[in-house]
Design a protein around this motif. Structure first.
Motif, short mmCIF file in Angstrom:
data_model
loop_
_atom_site.label_atom_id
_atom_site.label_comp_id
_atom_site.label_asym_id
_atom_site.label_seq_id
_atom_site.Cartn_x
_atom_site.Cartn_y
_atom_site.Cartn_z
N TYR A 112 1.00 -1.11 -0.02
CA TYR A 112 0.22 0.08 -0.06
C TYR A 112 0.75 1.02 -0.07
O TYR A 112 1.44 1.60 0.87
CB TYR A 112 -0.92 0.05 1.19
N LEU A 113 1.05 2.04 -1.18
CA LEU A 113 1.65 3.01 -1.25
C LEU A 113 0.78 4.15 -1.11
O LEU A 113 -0.15 4.57 -1.90
CB LEU A 113 2.55 3.02 -2.50
N THR A 114 1.35 5.39 -0.50
CA THR A 114 0.71 6.51 -0.32
C THR A 114 1.51 7.53 -1.10
O THR A 114 2.86 7.59 -0.93
CB THR A 114 0.65 6.87 1.26
N ASP A 115 0.67 8.19 -1.95
CA ASP A 115 1.17 9.09 -2.76
C ASP A 115 0.79 10.51 -2.41
O ASP A 115 -0.48 10.89 -2.89
CB ASP A 115 0.91 8.71 -4.07
N GLY A 116 1.51 11.49 -1.90
CA GLY A 116 1.17 12.68 -1.58
C GLY A 116 1.68 13.82 -2.44
O GLY A 116 1.98 14.93 -2.02
N ALA A 129 3.99 2.03 2.72
CA ALA A 129 4.96 2.94 2.54
C ALA A 129 4.35 4.27 1.76
O ALA A 129 3.10 4.25 1.22
CB ALA A 129 5.95 2.38 1.39
N SER A 130 5.35 5.09 1.25
CA SER A 130 4.79 6.22 0.86
C SER A 130 6.00 7.10 -0.12
O SER A 130 6.95 6.51 0.23
CB SER A 130 4.28 7.42 1.90
N THR A 131 5.55 7.78 -0.83
CA THR A 131 6.31 8.27 -2.04
C THR A 131 6.84 9.80 -1.50
O THR A 131 7.57 10.37 -2.31
CB THR A 131 5.60 8.37 -3.48
N GLY A 132 6.09 10.20 -0.54
CA GLY A 132 6.34 11.57 -0.28
C GLY A 132 5.37 12.51 -0.68
O GLY A 132 4.59 12.12 -1.26
N ASN A 178 6.60 7.87 5.30
CA ASN A 178 7.27 8.85 5.52
C ASN A 178 6.87 9.53 6.70
O ASN A 178 5.85 9.40 7.17
CB ASN A 178 7.65 9.85 4.61
N LEU A 179 7.62 10.35 7.65
CA LEU A 179 7.61 10.82 8.78
C LEU A 179 6.46 11.87 8.68
O LEU A 179 6.33 12.58 10.01
CB LEU A 179 8.69 11.49 9.39
N LEU A 180 5.83 12.34 7.59
CA LEU A 180 4.56 13.22 7.77
C LEU A 180 3.35 12.76 7.77
O LEU A 180 2.23 13.25 8.38
CB LEU A 180 4.56 14.30 6.38
N ASP A 181 3.39 11.47 7.62
CA ASP A 181 2.00 10.68 7.19
C ASP A 181 1.40 10.03 8.58
O ASP A 181 2.04 10.15 9.77
CB ASP A 181 2.37 9.23 6.51
N SER A 234 6.11 7.04 9.77
CA SER A 234 4.64 7.95 10.18
C SER A 234 4.95 8.92 11.35
O SER A 234 5.80 8.36 12.28
CB SER A 234 3.46 7.02 10.41
N ALA A 235 4.26 10.03 11.28
CA ALA A 235 4.29 10.99 12.33
C ALA A 235 3.56 10.27 13.50
O ALA A 235 4.13 10.22 14.96
CB ALA A 235 3.68 12.16 12.02
#
Lengths: 440, 252
Positions: free
Chosen positions: A176-180, A208-211, A240-243, A268-269
């Motif tokens: 599961y990729l989060t794309d912000g 995970a995320s792409t940022g 990432n640390l914003l999520d 994650s935050a």
């Protein structure tokens, strides 16, 4: 903040009408009603607040302060490179971006007869009876507004059905990729796993995320483990640390079944994991392992509940945390042993290392025992690396920083040892080594 | 090599060593004997750099350099090794990774390239044979689940791999059966050379039948009260520590 909170809540409730329109009659009445009830429930309850006992130490207001766009927006194209770091060999792989299934990035090999692994959106059409029988049956949303929100919107996710007597040859890997990259996104991963009698399956779930901008993942997982079935499930949370990541899991075990869940959190935050395991049959075995390694101002909250309803079951829980920076952690492990659950063995342990003076951990074991012939124990520790061990390493010429790194790695590896998918164990071990700065 | 002058050491405000003097030269084996509480283990700990011990007076020189300011890892890198009385179990770190890290840290300090995996393995195998350690134990966690004898053998094994100039053995014989004692002693005798030195701390004379010392010292109440050749150990065995305790003056 109170305002923003309500603003997002109102927006999500309002948007449901648009979501509903898109169904075009493709959703059965059963699910239409279910989703409507769920969104109403969320509208009434709103996001959890620290005034609720179970959210006392986790304030998700920062997560609700952003103007998220719904995950139904088509995602920007994601290249193979973006998922490359997470790939594992010889798996059945499904990739989702902001909750949308990505057939081009997925790889589903030929499966054993009758076994189903498919995006939930397709399963609603192809297996309506199975879904009606199992979907939202284990994950009751009445006690959790975020589960209700997920139930209303969920169509991104995976349906896994292992028929009786079937062994899944490959582990199923869900990415599961989060794309912000084009703004704040909210997604609702929803997995439903039905493991038939005497079946076996291993699942890996990578988040995970792409940022880009901060994203909100509100996941719900439902797992039914039937008689003598064997389910292992590895959750790797490295956004990432914003999520923000919230995950509610509901596992129902029938008699003589086996379930093992690993939860590894580094991203994650704010992360909140609720594992609710109900042992409906006798002779069940359950293992929960957790590892979290946080820094900066990250926060993780692991809530586990193991409900022993019948006799002769065994549960074992080991959660370990490494806390650096100004990170904060919560471990709340509840074990319920009901009157009929004689001869229950339930063990629980939570160990933490605080690498910084400013990191904190709140550990709360809760044992509720109504049977009289049981063995239950729990323990929680938090502290620094062991001085004797540090001295021993240093006395062999290893400099203090490296000695600390070795011991930190050793602390974490106790959890990794129990991972039965070798490439995943290797992946996590290398990740931990990199973080400690060890190379050998 | 090692020169200790008028050493006074306290732990938690209590003075344990009260003016200890010791000179150890290259190629020598010194035995330090003494009753419980005489300060034997304190001496070992202070030499290795354990932090809770406070040196209130006196000097320790290693190759004419004041070692008291060195961190424990620097002492090891300079060639000092302590075989622990109670080796620590470290679950999650394999013997191989632990030793490889140690060997390469020491090599780096000396300006040498790290050992390749092949060379390291060769070294490990050769030294394991020396102390009759099963090769499978290399991949086990450091000392975890080892018997008392295995732990002590593992200490000597590490000593063999790291090849220190000065090895301090803190009651390595305690808790060893006769076979383990022989294996440990054979290992040490094999490592003895004109370029290194050993300080063997022991309560009993027994070990000194196997590791024959050049000098025997008797430690009592924080001081060395008598020194002699190996016959002193036998005399002590015969007469018991009460002989020293009752008449420390006769030592001088």
């Amino acid at each position: 903040m109170e305002n923003q909170d309500n603003k997002l809540q109102d927006k999500l409730v309002r948007q449901f009408a648009d979501f509903e329109k898109n169904w075009n009659g493709s959703v059965s009445e059963h699910f239409r009603n279910l989703r409507k009830e769920a969104i109403h429930h969320f509208g009434r309850m709103g996001f959890p607040t620290t005034r609720q006992e179970s959210w006392k130490y986790t304030n998700i207001k920062p997560a609700t302060a952003n103007a998220y766009e719904s995950a139904v927006d088509p995602p920007e194209p994601i290249s193979r490179d973006a998922i490359a770091p997470y790939l594992l060999p010889e798996t059945c792989r499904l990739v989702f971006v902001n909750g949308q299934f990505q057939p081009d990035l997925s790889e589903i090999p030929e499966l054993s007869a009758q076994m189903v692994v498919q995006p939930l959106s397709r399963a609603f059409k192809e297996h309506p009876e199975l879904l009606e029988e199992h979907f939202a049956r284990y994950g009751k949303y009445e006690g959790s507004s975020l589960t209700a929100l997920n139930t209303a919107y969920a169509d991104g996710g995976t349906f896994i059905y292992i028929p009786d007597q079937t062994i899944s040859e490959h582990p199923v890997h869900l990415i599961y990729l989060t794309d912000g990259r084009s703004g704040h996104r909210i997604s609702y991963p929803r997995n439903l796993v039905v493991a038939g009698k005497n079946s076996q399956v291993k699942l890996i779930e990578t988040s995970a995320s792409t940022g880009g901008e901060a994203c909100f993942v509100n996941a719900v997982n439902e797992v039914r483990v039937m008689d003598h079935a064997h389910v292992e499930w590895f959750k790797v949370q490295e956004e990432n640390l914003l999520d923000f990541h919230v995950d509610h899991a509901f596992v129902n075990q029938d008699q003589n079944s086996y379930c093992k869940i690993h939860t590894v959190t580094t991203g994650s935050a704010i992360t909140r994991n609720d594992l609710n395991i109900t042992l409906n049959g006798s002779g069940c075995e359950t293992h929960l392992y957790g590892l979290y390694w946080l820094g900066s101002k990250q926060h993780v909250d692991n809530h586990t509940l193991i409900d022993h309803a019948r006799a002769n079951s065994y549960s074992n829980e080991l959660y370990k945390g490494i806390m650096d920076g100004q990170s904060t952690g919560v471990f709340n492990g509840k074990v319920m042993v009901r009157q009929d659950a004689q001869k229950t063995n339930a063990f629980q342990s939570n160990k933490n290392i605080l690498l910084s003076d400013e990191a904190t951990i709140n550990a709360k074991p809760e044992l509720e025992i109504y049977a009289d012939d049981v063995k239950c124990s729990h323990g929680a520790t938090s502290g620094q690396l062991d001085e004797q061990s540090l001295f021993y390493l240093k006395s062999r010429g290893i400099d203090p920083g490296k000695a600390a790194a070795l011991l930190t790695f050793a602390f974490a590896s106790e959890v990794l040892e129990h991972i039965s998918v070798e490439p995943l164990k290797q992946y996590l071990s290398e990740k931990i080594q990199q973080r400690t700065g060890i190379a050998w | 090599m090692l020169s200790i002058k008028d050493l006074h050491v306290s732990i938690a405000g209590k003075e344990i060593l009260k003016g200890l003097n010791l000179e150890v030269k290259k190629g020598e084996v010194h035995a330090i004997m003494g009753p419980n509480g005489s300060g034997k283990s304190t001496l070992a700990s202070v030499l290795a750099g354990r932090e809770d011990y406070e040196i209130t007076k006196g000097e320790i020189y290693f190759h004419q350099q004041d070692l008291t300011e060195w961190d424990p890892d620097v002492r090891a890198k300079e060639g000092i090794f302590l075989a622990f009385q109670y080796p620590v179990e470290i679950p999650g770190v394999s013997n191989a990774n632990f030793l490889k890290t140690a060997v390469n840290e020491i090599r780096k300090y000396k300006g040498l390239d790290p050992l390749t995996a092949v060379d390291f393995l060769k070294l490990i195998k050769e030294k394991a044979r020396l102390v009759e350690l099963d090769a499978s134990m290399i991949n086990r966690s450091v000392n975890e689940g080892f018997s008392g004898g295995e732990k002590k053998r593992n200490e000597i094994f590490q000593m063999a791999v790291l090849e220190p100039e000065l090895a301090i053995m803190d009651e390595t014989d305690s808790g060893l059966d006769i076979d383990a004692l022989r294996i440990v002693s054979d290992g040490v005798n094999h490592l003895r050379s004109d370029d290194n030195a050993f300080v063997v701390i022991t309560h009993y004379q027994r070990l000194l039948n196997y590791i024959v010392p050049d000098v025997v010292h008797v430690l009592h109440d924080g001081k060395i009260v008598r020194s002699g050749d190996k016959s002193l150990a036998l005399e002590l065995e015969e007469k018991g520590y009460d002989w020293i305790k009752s008449d420390p003056a006769s030592a001088v």
